[in-house]
Design an enzyme around this catalytic site. Sequence first.
Site, PDB file in Angstrom:
ATOM      1  N   GLU A 150       0.818  -1.210   0.000  1.00 47.87           N
ATOM      2  CA  GLU A 150       0.000   0.000   0.000  1.00 47.87           C
ATOM      3  C   GLU A 150       0.857   1.268   0.000  1.00 47.87           C
ATOM      4  O   GLU A 150       0.520   2.254  -0.663  1.00 47.87           O
ATOM      5  CB  GLU A 150      -0.951  -0.020   1.199  1.00 47.87           C
ATOM      6  CG  GLU A 150      -1.943  -1.173   1.166  1.00 47.87           C
ATOM      7  CD  GLU A 150      -1.371  -2.485   1.696  1.00 47.87           C
ATOM      8  OE1 GLU A 150      -2.054  -3.518   1.610  1.00 47.87           O
ATOM      9  OE2 GLU A 150      -0.213  -2.496   2.203  1.00 47.87           O
ATOM     10  N   ASP A 158       2.224  -3.326  -7.626  1.00 43.09           N
ATOM     11  CA  ASP A 158       1.828  -2.109  -6.913  1.00 43.09           C
ATOM     12  C   ASP A 158       1.981  -0.891  -7.821  1.00 43.09           C
ATOM     13  O   ASP A 158       1.150   0.020  -7.795  1.00 43.09           O
ATOM     14  CB  ASP A 158       2.691  -1.927  -5.669  1.00 43.09           C
ATOM     15  CG  ASP A 158       2.621  -3.117  -4.732  1.00 43.09           C
ATOM     16  OD1 ASP A 158       1.542  -3.744  -4.647  1.00 43.09           O
ATOM     17  OD2 ASP A 158       3.639  -3.429  -4.094  1.00 43.09           O
ATOM     18  N   ARG A 189       7.009 -10.711  10.791  1.00 41.84           N
ATOM     19  CA  ARG A 189       6.010  -9.677  11.040  1.00 41.84           C
ATOM     20  C   ARG A 189       4.973 -10.083  12.084  1.00 41.84           C
ATOM     21  O   ARG A 189       4.075  -9.288  12.384  1.00 41.84           O
ATOM     22  CB  ARG A 189       5.313  -9.300   9.729  1.00 41.84           C
ATOM     23  CG  ARG A 189       4.441 -10.371   9.154  1.00 41.84           C
ATOM     24  CD  ARG A 189       4.149 -10.222   7.669  1.00 41.84           C
ATOM     25  NE  ARG A 189       3.614  -8.960   7.237  1.00 41.84           N
ATOM     26  CZ  ARG A 189       3.346  -8.673   5.948  1.00 41.84           C
ATOM     27  NH1 ARG A 189       3.582  -9.576   5.013  1.00 41.84           N
ATOM     28  NH2 ARG A 189       2.875  -7.499   5.618  1.00 41.84           N
ATOM     29  N   GLY A 223       7.118  -5.650  -6.649  1.00 48.48           N
ATOM     30  CA  GLY A 223       6.710  -4.247  -6.639  1.00 48.48           C
ATOM     31  C   GLY A 223       6.049  -3.795  -7.925  1.00 48.48           C
ATOM     32  O   GLY A 223       5.421  -2.731  -7.961  1.00 48.48           O
ATOM     33  N   ASN A 261      -3.471  -9.155  -4.082  1.00 51.93           N
ATOM     34  CA  ASN A 261      -2.137  -9.301  -3.478  1.00 51.93           C
ATOM     35  C   ASN A 261      -2.001 -10.590  -2.675  1.00 51.93           C
ATOM     36  O   ASN A 261      -1.721 -10.586  -1.472  1.00 51.93           O
ATOM     37  CB  ASN A 261      -1.827  -8.090  -2.588  1.00 51.93           C
ATOM     38  CG  ASN A 261      -0.965  -7.058  -3.283  1.00 51.93           C
ATOM     39  OD1 ASN A 261      -0.084  -7.393  -4.077  1.00 51.93           O
ATOM     40  ND2 ASN A 261      -1.222  -5.803  -3.017  1.00 51.93           N
TER      41      ASN A 261
END
Length: 322
Positions: free
Chosen positions: A41, A256, A110, A253, A168
């Site tokens: 994002e 995006d 994460r 990437g 995604n």
Amino acid sequence: MRFDLPGGVVCLGETMAVLVPAEPGPVRAARTWERAIGGAESNVAIHLARLGVRSRWVSAVGADAFGGAVLDTVSGAGVDVTDVRVDPDRPTGLYIKEANAAGSPVRYYRNGSAASAMGPDTLDRLRLDDVALLHVSGITAALSDSCLALMRAILTRPRTVPVSFDLNWRPALWHDRDPSVLRELADAADVVLAGSDEAQAVWGTGDPAELRALLPGPKTLVVKHGARGATVVESGATTFQPGLRVDVVEPVGAGDAFAAGYLAAHLAGESPGRRLRVGHLQAAAALLTREDVGESLPFAVTVPLLDADSRTWAAAHLRRRR
């Protein structure tokens, strides 16, 4: 390419610090690493800012050096980060990437990150005045139960701002969660973007017509077919635009970048074919770098190609500048 839009775009989702080997050879032997940042994002927000679109990134980071680096990088690219929460107790997420042109295996660190603690209260704090679009992705839904609740709140509560949803698909994030919720979320969005390969993995088909039958809710469905091109299904019509030939340095990437280009042109009221071309041009810039967000292509390249005839577009071949 520049777009003068009356409203801005809010992009919501996690961004992490990224470590990439800074030397050739097996990753396990690497002793030097480059630190970048990465998040779907925020990548979109940065590309939008480079296209002249006012963009704001909403998330949470830890009160640590990586969190500071994330904020510095995203804000330094012209993105508003004033709504990012700095969590004093949870760390900024991290991932390790082995970069090469064939693909980039990624290892996430994460769990328990600051962004994974986001919940519906994040939406309650969102400023949506003068916002033309809220952009989210399926990644956020996989981070935690509270993040899934946030996504449901965004997509199911009455809203005055359109929502775009990028599938995604990240299978590593869903190994202990139920990905069937992604259909519910996508069908509640106004604009949906999905790669045909990831749609095949999640929904059993990457065919635009079959995906439209599966997802009747969104006004606009965009299906990316990798290097071959992309398709828009909208208002009963289907538009395909071939991709550009690019000497790929590293592919992460690019999706995006495509999303940002497409959404900027979409908000500007461009035709479906032109929206797809803007998306392809932004994706090409990302494909020519090892970082998640590369430098935009120069106007001398993008402007002629945007309005080129189909033969000129097909003959174009983009290479990394030396």
